[in-house]
Scaffold this active site. Sequence first.
Site, PDB file in Angstrom:
ATOM      1  N   SER A  64     -20.414  28.120  64.554  1.00 43.29           N
ATOM      2  CA  SER A  64     -19.145  28.831  64.448  1.00 43.29           C
ATOM      3  C   SER A  64     -18.087  27.843  63.971  1.00 43.29           C
ATOM      4  O   SER A  64     -18.036  26.716  64.468  1.00 43.29           O
ATOM      5  CB  SER A  64     -18.751  29.401  65.811  1.00 43.29           C
ATOM      6  OG  SER A  64     -17.355  29.627  65.834  1.00 43.29           O
ATOM      7  N   GLY A 142      -7.164  40.723  73.615  1.00 48.72           N
ATOM      8  CA  GLY A 142      -7.538  42.121  73.852  1.00 48.72           C
ATOM      9  C   GLY A 142      -7.759  42.880  72.556  1.00 48.72           C
ATOM     10  O   GLY A 142      -7.617  44.094  72.511  1.00 48.72           O
ATOM     11  N   LEU A 143      -8.112  42.149  71.502  1.00 47.28           N
ATOM     12  CA  LEU A 143      -8.297  42.797  70.194  1.00 47.28           C
ATOM     13  C   LEU A 143      -9.771  42.781  69.774  1.00 47.28           C
ATOM     14  O   LEU A 143     -10.101  42.886  68.601  1.00 47.28           O
ATOM     15  CB  LEU A 143      -7.408  42.131  69.140  1.00 47.28           C
ATOM     16  CG  LEU A 143      -5.904  42.149  69.476  1.00 47.28           C
ATOM     17  CD1 LEU A 143      -5.098  41.389  68.428  1.00 47.28           C
ATOM     18  CD2 LEU A 143      -5.375  43.585  69.601  1.00 47.28           C
ATOM     19  N   GLU A 178     -23.758  43.721  74.802  1.00 47.41           N
ATOM     20  CA  GLU A 178     -22.678  43.316  75.707  1.00 47.41           C
ATOM     21  C   GLU A 178     -22.936  43.781  77.144  1.00 47.41           C
ATOM     22  O   GLU A 178     -22.716  43.042  78.096  1.00 47.41           O
ATOM     23  CB  GLU A 178     -21.332  43.857  75.196  1.00 47.41           C
ATOM     24  CG  GLU A 178     -20.194  43.368  76.059  1.00 47.41           C
ATOM     25  CD  GLU A 178     -18.915  43.049  75.300  1.00 47.41           C
ATOM     26  OE1 GLU A 178     -18.940  43.028  74.053  1.00 47.41           O
ATOM     27  OE2 GLU A 178     -17.900  42.832  75.976  1.00 47.41           O
ATOM     28  N   ASP A 190     -14.863  49.738  71.427  1.00 47.52           N
ATOM     29  CA  ASP A 190     -14.574  48.574  70.589  1.00 47.52           C
ATOM     30  C   ASP A 190     -15.595  48.432  69.469  1.00 47.52           C
ATOM     31  O   ASP A 190     -15.246  48.203  68.306  1.00 47.52           O
ATOM     32  CB  ASP A 190     -14.577  47.292  71.429  1.00 47.52           C
ATOM     33  CG  ASP A 190     -13.672  47.391  72.649  1.00 47.52           C
ATOM     34  OD1 ASP A 190     -12.830  48.311  72.687  1.00 47.52           O
ATOM     35  OD2 ASP A 190     -13.812  46.553  73.552  1.00 47.52           O
TER      36      ASP A 190
HETATM   37  C1  GLA Z   1     -12.272  47.191  76.976  1.00 51.02           C
HETATM   38  C2  GLA Z   1     -13.672  47.786  76.834  1.00 51.02           C
HETATM   39  C3  GLA Z   1     -13.632  49.161  76.191  1.00 51.02           C
HETATM   40  C4  GLA Z   1     -12.630  50.079  76.886  1.00 51.02           C
HETATM   41  C5  GLA Z   1     -11.290  49.368  77.075  1.00 51.02           C
HETATM   42  C6  GLA Z   1     -10.319  50.172  77.878  1.00 51.02           C
HETATM   43  O1  GLA Z   1     -11.740  46.945  75.710  1.00 51.02           O
HETATM   44  O2  GLA Z   1     -14.477  46.937  76.058  1.00 51.02           O
HETATM   45  O3  GLA Z   1     -14.917  49.737  76.181  1.00 51.02           O
HETATM   46  O4  GLA Z   1     -13.128  50.533  78.101  1.00 51.02           O
HETATM   47  O5  GLA Z   1     -11.443  48.098  77.685  1.00 51.02           O
HETATM   48  O6  GLA Z   1      -9.957  51.329  77.214  1.00 51.02           O
END
Ligand code: GLA
Length: 398
Positions: A64, A142-143, A178, A190
């Site tokens: 990476s 959180g992205l 995951e 996601d």
């Molecule tokens: C994280 C999880 C998702 C979802 C969100 C909350 O991003 O990976 O699957 O549950 O939290 O909406």
Amino acid sequence: MRVVGAFRDSYGMEPAGVWHAPGRVNLIGEHTDYNDGFVLPFALPWGVTAAVSPREDGVIRLRSLQAGEPVTLATPDEAEGWARYVAGVFWALREAGREQGQKRGQGQEEGQGQEEGRGQGQGRPVGGADVVIDGDVPQGAGLSSSAALEVVVATALNELYGLGLTKMEIALAAQKAENDFVGMPCGIMDQAASSLGEEGKALFLDCRSLGTRNIPFDLASHGLQLLIINTGVHHELADGQYARRRKDCENAAKRLGVDALRDVTDLAGALARLSGDERRRTQHVVTENHRVEAVIGLLRAGAVREIGALLNASHLSLRDQFEVSCAELDVAVESAVRGGARGARMTGGGFGGSAIALVADDRVESVRKSVTGAYAERGWAAPEIYPATPAEGARRLL
Ligand code: GLA
């Protein structure tokens, strides 16, 4: 392309191909995916790029450009840290291939299938690969940098080993990696956003049927921007709390005699039968699903400016009923709204990461000032603030 040069330097040959998968931001529909509910995320213009060549000996070599030492794995199980997200995808695809092989052995062959999205298990068994990864999704924001990593590897292996998986099957394999290999019990949002996103559109996903619709989300023509406010914090509690929220939801559904909170039709009646955490979680999930549907209605009607109130309501519900916000997210949201945002909310799992704010072009500066000022007042480091537009999902670049 940087990743190609690094691949040549590392392995002394050209990669067989280069793939890209984006991170995501969620417009609305938070903590609804694992309740069989609705979500409305979109893929970001930032993501993970991977140069990959297959290897017949089963060995996985990883490098990476963001992480230290290169890794060589004889089996996925040997992986540690970030490499587990990659190794988990090899594991998940090999498992799927094995299951398919067993079914065939039992004479349950699937027939034609591929057009129907039943391609899983076609092609050659998944062997090893040489991989170089380059990413630009801010980590811990959180992205979904991890979903991007999983999806880019799954997309590459799907093609290199001729698996014939649909984009949704790729997302499901990434989620399996995951859930069952990394050990994070996430939903499908996601990985689905990263795999299926389309430029200029948000992805409406019914997490039970896995049916999707791409909803046009053209902010510019409405004089709007969606700002991401990266708090820069990630509270350690996050992962354990996520699993606990999931459990609360499952317990509530069990008590109500439904398969998932998605199935609650009489909210008042359901709330009367619940108490404490289960009651609050249910209140959030059911009303959040309604908000997703309301946002879609407004977007369809071209009333993008009007979704702000629903974003605000989503945040309050996540803060007070689902209890996954934190001071940094609350201050980001409140100061954005004070600065003139039409609406704002935390996005993603919570306990840090990012908030989003829907802002008219002529209010962007005042929102920035308001948020930065509120952080400075508390002695917190300035959050990064930047606009996001919906980009294309996972794809081959070279
Ligand atoms: C994280 C999880 C998702 C979802 C969100 C909350 O991003 O990976 O699957 O549950 O939290 O909406």
